[in-house]
Scaffold this active site. Structure first.
Site, PDB file in Angstrom:
ATOM      1  N   HIS A  20       0.864  -1.192   0.000  1.00  0.00           N
ATOM      2  CA  HIS A  20       0.000   0.000   0.000  1.00  0.00           C
ATOM      3  C   HIS A  20       0.890   1.228   0.000  1.00  0.00           C
ATOM      4  CE1 HIS A  20      -3.125   2.845   1.212  1.00  0.00           C
ATOM      5  NE2 HIS A  20      -3.977   1.925   0.809  1.00  0.00           N
ATOM      6  N   ASP A  49      -8.013  -4.995  -0.480  1.00  0.00           N
ATOM      7  CA  ASP A  49      -8.449  -5.809  -1.626  1.00  0.00           C
ATOM      8  C   ASP A  49      -8.099  -7.284  -1.486  1.00  0.00           C
ATOM      9  OD1 ASP A  49      -7.462  -2.943  -3.339  1.00  0.00           O
ATOM     10  OD2 ASP A  49      -9.522  -3.675  -3.244  1.00  0.00           O
TER      11      ASP A  49
HETATM   12  C1  SDX Z   1      -6.053   0.413  -2.983  1.00  0.00           C
HETATM   13  O1  SDX Z   1      -4.223   4.915  -1.818  1.00  0.00           O
HETATM   14  C2  SDX Z   1      -5.243   4.259  -1.261  1.00  0.00           C
HETATM   15  O2  SDX Z   1      -5.700   4.607  -0.196  1.00  0.00           O
HETATM   16  C3  SDX Z   1      -5.799   3.079  -2.089  1.00  0.00           C
HETATM   17  C4  SDX Z   1      -6.832   2.206  -1.416  1.00  0.00           C
HETATM   18  C5  SDX Z   1      -8.107   2.973  -1.147  1.00  0.00           C
HETATM   19  O3  SDX Z   1      -8.868   2.557  -0.253  1.00  0.00           O
HETATM   20  O4  SDX Z   1      -8.414   3.916  -1.946  1.00  0.00           O
HETATM   21  O5  SDX Z   1      -6.329   1.718  -0.169  1.00  0.00           O
HETATM   22  C6  SDX Z   1      -7.230   1.025  -2.286  1.00  0.00           C
HETATM   23  O6  SDX Z   1      -5.731   0.813  -4.078  1.00  0.00           O
HETATM   24  C7  SDX Z   1      -5.226  -0.640  -2.269  1.00  0.00           C
HETATM   25  C8  SDX Z   1      -3.962  -1.103  -3.097  1.00  0.00           C
HETATM   26  C9  SDX Z   1      -4.424  -2.135  -4.126  1.00  0.00           C
HETATM   27  N1  SDX Z   1      -3.351  -2.475  -5.050  1.00  0.00           N
HETATM   28  C10 SDX Z   1      -2.724  -3.683  -5.028  1.00  0.00           C
HETATM   29  O7  SDX Z   1      -2.963  -4.551  -4.186  1.00  0.00           O
HETATM   30  C11 SDX Z   1      -1.727  -3.918  -6.154  1.00  0.00           C
HETATM   31  C12 SDX Z   1      -0.450  -4.587  -5.598  1.00  0.00           C
HETATM   32  N2  SDX Z   1       0.249  -3.600  -4.769  1.00  0.00           N
HETATM   33  C13 SDX Z   1       1.119  -2.709  -5.446  1.00  0.00           C
HETATM   34  O8  SDX Z   1       1.315  -2.722  -6.774  1.00  0.00           O
HETATM   35  C14 SDX Z   1       1.763  -1.617  -4.607  1.00  0.00           C
HETATM   36  O9  SDX Z   1       1.988  -2.116  -3.344  1.00  0.00           O
HETATM   37  C15 SDX Z   1       0.975  -0.331  -4.538  1.00  0.00           C
HETATM   38  C16 SDX Z   1       0.701   0.195  -5.899  1.00  0.00           C
HETATM   39  C17 SDX Z   1      -0.314  -0.548  -3.821  1.00  0.00           C
HETATM   40  C18 SDX Z   1       1.802   0.685  -3.748  1.00  0.00           C
HETATM   41  O10 SDX Z   1       2.918   0.918  -4.481  1.00  0.00           O
HETATM   42  P1  SDX Z   1       4.038   1.980  -3.957  1.00  0.00           P
HETATM   43  O11 SDX Z   1       3.715   2.521  -2.629  1.00  0.00           O
HETATM   44  O12 SDX Z   1       4.256   2.951  -5.061  1.00  0.00           O
HETATM   45  O13 SDX Z   1       5.239   1.043  -3.717  1.00  0.00           O
HETATM   46  P2  SDX Z   1       6.208   0.621  -4.846  1.00  0.00           P
HETATM   47  O14 SDX Z   1       5.442   0.187  -6.055  1.00  0.00           O
HETATM   48  O15 SDX Z   1       7.231   1.686  -4.995  1.00  0.00           O
HETATM   49  O16 SDX Z   1       6.856  -0.694  -4.196  1.00  0.00           O
HETATM   50  C19 SDX Z   1       7.887  -0.568  -3.222  1.00  0.00           C
HETATM   51  C20 SDX Z   1       8.650  -1.899  -3.333  1.00  0.00           C
HETATM   52  C21 SDX Z   1       9.090  -2.193  -4.764  1.00  0.00           C
HETATM   53  O17 SDX Z   1      10.234  -3.034  -4.690  1.00  0.00           O
HETATM   54  P3  SDX Z   1      11.719  -2.360  -4.756  1.00  0.00           P
HETATM   55  O18 SDX Z   1      11.720  -1.464  -5.984  1.00  0.00           O
HETATM   56  O19 SDX Z   1      11.861  -1.611  -3.459  1.00  0.00           O
HETATM   57  O20 SDX Z   1      12.636  -3.552  -4.877  1.00  0.00           O
HETATM   58  O21 SDX Z   1       7.776  -2.978  -2.958  1.00  0.00           O
HETATM   59  C22 SDX Z   1       7.570  -3.825  -4.090  1.00  0.00           C
HETATM   60  C23 SDX Z   1       7.967  -3.033  -5.322  1.00  0.00           C
HETATM   61  O22 SDX Z   1       8.398  -3.901  -6.360  1.00  0.00           O
HETATM   62  N3  SDX Z   1       6.157  -4.174  -4.077  1.00  0.00           N
HETATM   63  C24 SDX Z   1       5.674  -5.389  -4.322  1.00  0.00           C
HETATM   64  C25 SDX Z   1       4.293  -5.280  -4.158  1.00  0.00           C
HETATM   65  N4  SDX Z   1       3.979  -4.019  -3.841  1.00  0.00           N
HETATM   66  C26 SDX Z   1       5.130  -3.324  -3.792  1.00  0.00           C
HETATM   67  N5  SDX Z   1       6.296  -6.549  -4.667  1.00  0.00           N
HETATM   68  C27 SDX Z   1       5.486  -7.623  -4.847  1.00  0.00           C
HETATM   69  N6  SDX Z   1       4.154  -7.619  -4.688  1.00  0.00           N
HETATM   70  C28 SDX Z   1       3.520  -6.456  -4.356  1.00  0.00           C
HETATM   71  N7  SDX Z   1       2.206  -6.426  -4.210  1.00  0.00           N
END
Ligand code: SDX
Length: 428
Positions: A307, A364
């Site tokens: 998140h 989710d």
């Molecule tokens: C919602 O903003 C809100 O409030 C949203 C929400 C709401 O109620 O409105 O809460 C609803 O959108 C919940 C989130 C739903 N999305 C997912 O479940 C999709 C999977 N999660 C992600 O793609 C990710 O975690 C995000 C998009 C939710 C957050 O991304 P960030 O904060 O931009 O973090 P990032 O992408 O920069 O990741 C940081 C690190 C990275 O690795 P490094 O570059 O440090 O090596 O964490 C890794 C990412 O690759 N990572 C994951 C991951 N999520 C982040 N690796 C594997 N699986 C994952 N799910």
């Protein structure tokens, strides 16, 4: 502690005001920075940037806290109903019994949609994604209710658009589901409360009266409450910035629905179930899929994990996980994907990759399992998220208008070509 921050650029020092919120959050007010220094700030994805001051929802990502208008999400999920929470988010206080009764009555006066809106459904190809349909239908409401386009509307006129949107959204969502089945639409029954009416329109048939299971009504209320708002998330920020150009409520909400559609945002609840089913079909080897999620060369992400703000458990995920067990037991459903989800969570929460990056289950991760148990198809999940988030979007839009916020227009740092002369095409 000083209520200003100092920024030193070269031989100049700039004093910037520090703002403190009611939950003791701190912000440096840079609204005059460019005028004073010629500098802008850069924060791609706004991870460190507050876009507004808001009194609607507070969340603390480190502590896993979520409150709507000061009430904890745990209390509201346990004790309230979706329409009562909608009233709280939009108008700022929990309603009295009289106010709630009147609100429910107002909603029941507007659950019908104009019959011509059915022509939109006839135009959508069978199997077209429900979120694309919903975004189109909500924007089309501005055509059917042109008063909503009037500039400088009175509070009463704005409130009528709000009531119409809330009321008609449940009808539109249920009809999108009926359209997907090729079944006839079911008209609302005003004897029912909002959530019961929605379930009646969704699962009812013209051929016979159905009884709506109170277990399902309770589960639906809880899910909609948990999705109702989440401060300045991607879709709420979209609603605010579209509304800041004086776009009408329907157009602003339609933009928010489009933002929510993305699998990184609300579309994740559909992506989670698709992921769990893929793991199930692959033999349920959770270790293999955790390894894929950690592999930088593999585009696979553990959907429903991580998140932007929560670096602790998403409090909504905790509540939904517990509700999952309760509801599946009450409905006598043993869903293998729930076991796969629990195994994934157990393994990921011990794995250094996820621990170091503070990746926890979000709202989710489990919600789709309940929607599935309630009988909804996977591609309806994000539409249900939109139905739940509607009062939050409305509250955010209303607050932005009431605070007379200026049109949203971020700056940038240009990194393109500089001063090129035009070259005739025969010389290129
Ligand atoms: C919602 O903003 C809100 O409030 C949203 C929400 C709401 O109620 O409105 O809460 C609803 O959108 C919940 C989130 C739903 N999305 C997912 O479940 C999709 C999977 N999660 C992600 O793609 C990710 O975690 C995000 C998009 C939710 C957050 O991304 P960030 O904060 O931009 O973090 P990032 O992408 O920069 O990741 C940081 C690190 C990275 O690795 P490094 O570059 O440090 O090596 O964490 C890794 C990412 O690759 N990572 C994951 C991951 N999520 C982040 N690796 C594997 N699986 C994952 N799910």
């Amino acid at each position: 502690m000083s209520d200003t921050a100092q920024l030193i650029i070269g031989d100049k020092t700039y004093e910037l005001p520090v703002i403190t919120g009611t939950e003791d959050e701190k912000a440096i007010d840079i609204s005059k920075l460019r005028d004073q220094s010629g500098y802008v700030t850069l924060d791609i994805g706004y991870k460190n940037t507050g876009a507004t001051k808001s009194a609607i929802t507070f969340l603390d990502g480190e502590k896993g806290i979520l409150k709507y208008r000061g009430y904890s999400i745990e209390q509201l999920a346990e004790k309230s109903t979706f329409i009562e929470v909608a009233y709280l988010l939009i108008y700022g206080d929990l309603p009295t019994a009289e106010q709630l009764k009147d609100f429910q009555y107002q909603l029941s006066r507007h659950t019908l949609v104009q019959e011509d809106m059915k022509k939109f459904f006839d135009g959508f190809p069978q199997g077209s994604h429900p979120m694309g349909q919903l975004s189109s239908l909500v924007c089309a409401m501005s055509a059917f209710y042109p008063d909503s386009l009037k500039p400088n509307q009175t509070a009463q006129e704005v409130n009528l658009s709000i009531v119409k949107t809330l009321a008609k959204m449940s009808t539109l969502v249920s009809w999108i589901y009926k359209k997907s089945l090729g079944h006839p639409y079911i008209y609302p029954r005003n004897k029912y409360d909002y959530v019961t009416n929605f379930l009646y329109m969704t699962f009812g048939q013209r051929t016979e009266e159905i009884e709506i299971d109170p277990v399902i009504v309770d589960a639906m209320n809880k899910l909609l409450i948990l999705h109702a708002d989440h401060e300045q998330n991607c879709s709420a920020s979209t609603v605010r910035i579209v509304g800041s150009s004086d776009s009408n409520l329907y157009a602003s909400l339609s933009a928010g629905i489009s933002a929510l559609w993305g699998p990184l945002h609300g579309g994740a609840n559909q992506a989670v179930i698709e992921m769990l089913e893929k793991i199930q079909q692959d033999g349920g080897d959770t270790d293999k899929w955790i390894a894929k999620a950690k592999d930088k060369n593999d585009p696979f992400r553990l959907m429903g994990f991580g998140h932007r703000v929560y670096k602790n458990f998403d409090p909504r995920a905790r509540i939904i996980k517990k509700a999952c067990d309760d509801i599946l037991e009450k409905l006598g459903i043993d869903d293998e994907v729930l076991q796969i989800a629990k195994k994934l969570e157990e393994v990921a929460l011990k794995d250094p990759y996820f621990v170091q990056r503070k990746l926890y289950p979000n709202v989710d991760f489990y919600s789709g399992i309940i929607y599935r148990a309630l009988g909804f198809p996977t591609d309806m999940f994000t539409v249900l998220f939109a139905l739940g988030r509607l009062p939050g979007w409305i509250a955010q839009w209303k607050e932005m208008k009431e605070n007379k916020e200026p049109i949203g227009r971020p700056r940038q740092i240009y990194t393109g070509e500089v001063n090129r002369e035009y070259v005739d095409i025969d010389k290129r």
